[in-house]
Design a protein around this motif. Structure first.
Motif, short mmCIF file in Angstrom:
data_model
loop_
_atom_site.label_atom_id
_atom_site.label_comp_id
_atom_site.label_asym_id
_atom_site.label_seq_id
_atom_site.Cartn_x
_atom_site.Cartn_y
_atom_site.Cartn_z
N UNK A 1 -59.79 120.59 62.39
CA UNK A 1 -58.62 119.79 62.05
C UNK A 1 -58.66 119.37 60.60
N UNK A 2 -57.49 119.17 60.00
CA UNK A 2 -57.39 118.81 58.59
C UNK A 2 -56.38 117.68 58.42
N UNK A 3 -56.81 116.61 57.73
CA UNK A 3 -55.97 115.44 57.50
C UNK A 3 -55.83 115.24 55.99
N UNK A 4 -54.58 115.21 55.52
CA UNK A 4 -54.29 115.00 54.11
C UNK A 4 -53.93 113.53 53.89
N UNK A 5 -54.63 112.87 52.94
CA UNK A 5 -54.39 111.46 52.63
C UNK A 5 -54.00 111.36 51.17
N UNK A 6 -52.78 110.87 50.91
CA UNK A 6 -52.25 110.81 49.55
C UNK A 6 -51.70 109.42 49.26
N UNK A 7 -51.61 109.06 47.97
CA UNK A 7 -51.00 107.77 47.61
C UNK A 7 -49.52 107.77 47.91
N UNK A 8 -49.02 106.59 48.29
CA UNK A 8 -47.60 106.44 48.56
C UNK A 8 -46.98 105.44 47.61
N UNK B 1 -52.33 118.47 58.85
CA UNK B 1 -51.94 119.81 58.40
C UNK B 1 -52.15 120.81 59.53
N UNK B 2 -51.12 121.56 59.92
CA UNK B 2 -51.27 122.55 61.01
C UNK B 2 -52.30 123.61 60.65
N UNK B 3 -53.04 124.04 61.65
CA UNK B 3 -54.08 125.05 61.44
C UNK B 3 -53.51 126.35 60.89
N UNK B 4 -52.24 126.60 61.17
CA UNK B 4 -51.60 127.82 60.69
C UNK B 4 -51.52 127.86 59.17
N UNK C 1 -59.97 123.50 49.97
CA UNK C 1 -58.96 123.66 51.02
C UNK C 1 -57.72 124.25 50.38
N UNK C 2 -57.14 125.28 51.00
CA UNK C 2 -55.94 125.94 50.50
C UNK C 2 -54.87 125.88 51.59
N UNK C 3 -53.71 125.38 51.21
CA UNK C 3 -52.61 125.26 52.16
C UNK C 3 -51.38 125.97 51.60
N UNK C 4 -50.89 126.93 52.35
CA UNK C 4 -49.73 127.70 51.92
C UNK C 4 -48.58 127.45 52.90
N UNK C 5 -47.43 127.08 52.35
CA UNK C 5 -46.25 126.83 53.17
C UNK C 5 -45.01 126.99 52.29
N UNK C 6 -43.85 126.94 52.90
CA UNK C 6 -42.59 127.13 52.20
C UNK C 6 -41.81 125.83 52.14
N UNK C 7 -41.06 125.65 51.07
CA UNK C 7 -40.27 124.44 50.87
C UNK C 7 -39.06 124.77 50.03
N UNK C 8 -37.95 124.09 50.29
CA UNK C 8 -36.77 124.29 49.47
C UNK C 8 -37.01 123.76 48.06
N UNK D 1 -58.70 114.89 48.74
CA UNK D 1 -57.49 114.53 49.50
C UNK D 1 -57.49 115.08 50.92
N UNK D 2 -58.13 116.23 51.13
CA UNK D 2 -58.19 116.84 52.45
C UNK D 2 -59.49 116.43 53.13
N UNK D 3 -59.38 115.88 54.33
CA UNK D 3 -60.56 115.55 55.13
C UNK D 3 -60.58 116.47 56.33
N UNK D 4 -61.62 117.31 56.43
CA UNK D 4 -61.69 118.35 57.45
C UNK D 4 -62.79 118.01 58.45
N UNK D 5 -62.48 118.15 59.72
CA UNK D 5 -63.45 117.97 60.80
C UNK D 5 -63.60 119.28 61.56
N UNK D 6 -64.82 119.78 61.58
CA UNK D 6 -65.14 120.96 62.39
C UNK D 6 -65.96 120.48 63.58
N UNK D 7 -65.43 120.70 64.79
CA UNK D 7 -66.00 120.07 65.97
C UNK D 7 -67.45 120.49 66.19
#
Length: 541
Positions: free
Chosen positions: A139-146, A157-160, A175-182, A244-250
């Protein structure tokens, strides 16, 4: 140590190729346990990706879905309980013992602020979504300033979408995250001030985004990048002291990159149970086989073998032979021979569901509650270190953001809290979650057992006083049993109370002595007065 945009994209392609070798089993697990959350088969972007999809047609049992829901609820309960203050800091070994109490009081203020802002953020919702991927293994959790009002923003973040890369010591470093955005949402997502305004078709143009982080070993910081993957252009670059990415591997074996979750352990049991249910329903349907109706004419060319279907053949000579079954094997399937209840219990046990008797009752005895906690503690033994590491990394990130946003202000000397000193030597993170308290309770029971043994050998307590340091052991025992530190007297406070009690006892003793002296004097005066009266009486005679 800096990478160019092209180098980052190549590193992502390599990491993504490794992840693809893990996805076949993960996809199968999602199909059997989280079919409605399976985003592997959804379009990458656009409105279609948000449409509801029914992927449950091949499921004939909800055992897998129940297992993952129970796992998520259990993890949220024992690791990060909702709206509770489980973050705690304390002075480490490098602080001298005589100043640790004062340091802990200052750290208590920091942890109170961290807990409050965590509780008013979206952490509980994001952590729940995060645990569904942990069920599969990673699992991957992204924590950013607001914003100033909501400085903490969490996103599961979805595993996909992401892939990871290890450092030389086995930690998740990149950690590398690829996704699409307008295109029109990019500047709002990361608060980027651009001169160029998207107009016309550019607003709806889908842009492939590569969001990543890696550690700069020269500076000891984490570089956070947002790239336009298609055009190989950098959109945003920032540096943080924490990842920023906190990853847990069970759970994982040496050399493996991704974790293996409890879902993979029970996948074959779930598939077997699903197959039993499926073929059992098919057998149930064919208890009512297709019928043959004797009538004039030959057998119809369209022979229908579905249950209760009517097929016309021949000519009926009597009414008793009008309707006959096409076949009747007489075989009945007994699902109990496959021990479906045992399969269900194995699934629940391996996913930390309630497996003890009386699990449907709301009023459990103390023995049952204690037995469940002990069973959970034993089952989590092999992964407990990873769970604590995940929580400590998450706490570092939370405190780092509160410092960045100015929530944790500077102290009297003009310096802010140094996040790099949370190293378990200077400052130590204590996770005050139920599973941590259960481990402390086991240690407390050992201490109580020793005390009971010595008390039984010497009821007077003299032997216990010679062997055990009561002034140190009792406060530590109270802390292990869950008593908050602010309710436990420090050594200085205990010494002061002892001194006050000693002074009060001495004053009381002196008052008693003075009272005795006064009484003795009064008695002596009384005797003297009596003697004088006797002498006076004798003289008068």
């Amino acid at each position: 140590m800096k990478y160019t945009t092209e180098e980052i994209c190549k590193k992502y392609d390599t990491a993504d190729g490794i992840k693809q070798t893990w996805l076949s089993k993960v996809k199968e697990l999602f199909q059997y346990t989280m079919p409605d959350r399976d985003n592997f088969n959804k379009p990458a972007a656009g409105a279609e990706s948000q449409n509801y999809q029914d992927n449950r047609e091949e499921l004939f049992t909800s055992a897998g879905e129940q297992a993952v829901n129970e796992f998520v609820n259990k993890m949220q309960e024992v690791l990060c309980p909702i709206q509770q203050k489980w973050i705690e800091l304390e002075a480490g070994y490098l602080f001298k013992e005589n100043i640790r109490e004062a340091v802990n009081k200052e750290l208590a203020k920091i942890t109170d602020i961290a807990n409050e802002f965590k509780n008013v953020s979206n952490f509980d919702e994001a952590f729940s979504e995060f645990c569904y991927d942990v069920f599969a293994g990673t699992g991957c959790l992204l924590t950013m300033p607001g914003t100033q009002l909501g400085p903490l923003v969490f996103r599961a973040i979805p595993l996909k979408e992401y892939c990871i890369e290890e450092s030389v010591n086995g930690d998740v470093e990149a950690v590398y995250r690829k996704f699409s955005m307008k295109a029109e949402r990019i500047k709002y997502q990361w608060n980027i001030k651009e001169d160029k305004e998207f107009s016309g078709d550019d607003k709806d143009r889908e842009v492939q985004i590569l969001e990543c982080t890696y550690k700069d070993l020269d500076k000891g910081t984490y570089v956070y990048l947002v790239l336009n993957y298609g055009e190989k252009k950098e959109i945003l670059r920032q540096e943080y002291r924490t990842n920023p990415f906190t990853v847990l591997r069970w759970n994982k074996a040496a050399g493996e990159l991704y974790g293996r979750g409890v879902g993979l352990t029970v996948l074959n049991d779930i598939k077997t149970l699903n197959m039993i249910k499926r073929y059992g329903l098919m057998a149930l349907a064919y208890i009512f086989p297709p019928m043959l109706v004797k009538e004039d004419g030959l057998l119809s060319a369209k022979l229908d073998l579905t249950p209760m279907a009517m097929n016309y053949v021949g000519t009926a000579e009597d009414l008793s032979a009008l309707i006959q079954p096409l076949f009747n094997s007489g075989y009945k399937i007994d699902l109990e021979q496959y021990r479906t209840l045992e399969l269900q219990q194995d699934i629940k046990r391996n996913t930390y569901g309630n497996t003890l008797p009386n699990e449907g009752s709301k009023n459990l005895t103390a023995t049952e509650v204690n037995a469940r906690l002990n069973e959970l503690r034993n089952n989590l033994g092999s992964v407990f270190g990873r769970l604590i590491r995940f929580q400590t990394d998450l706490v570092r990130r939370i405190i780092d953001i509160l410092i960045i946003t100015g929530i944790l202000a500077e102290n009297e000397s003009g310096q802010s809290f140094d996040i790099t000193k949370i190293d378990n030597l200077t400052y130590r993170i204590k996770i005050n979650s139920p599973i941590s308290r259960q481990l402390k309770l086991a240690e407390a029971q050992d201490i109580i057992g020793v005390v009971q043994i010595f008390s039984g050998m010497d009821p007077s307590g003299a032997m216990l006083s010679r062997i055990i340091k009561k002034d140190d052991a009792l406060p530590y025992l109270a802390e292990l049993l869950g008593m908050p530190a602010r309710f436990i007297y420090t050594k200085e406070e205990t010494a002061q109370i002892d001194q006050q009690q000693a002074m009060a006892a001495q004053a009381q003793q002196e008052a008693a002595v003075q009272a005795d002296i006064g009484a003795a004097n009064a008695k002596a005066l009384g005797k003297a007065g009596a003697n004088i009266m006797e002498l006076a009486a004798e003289r008068q005679q």
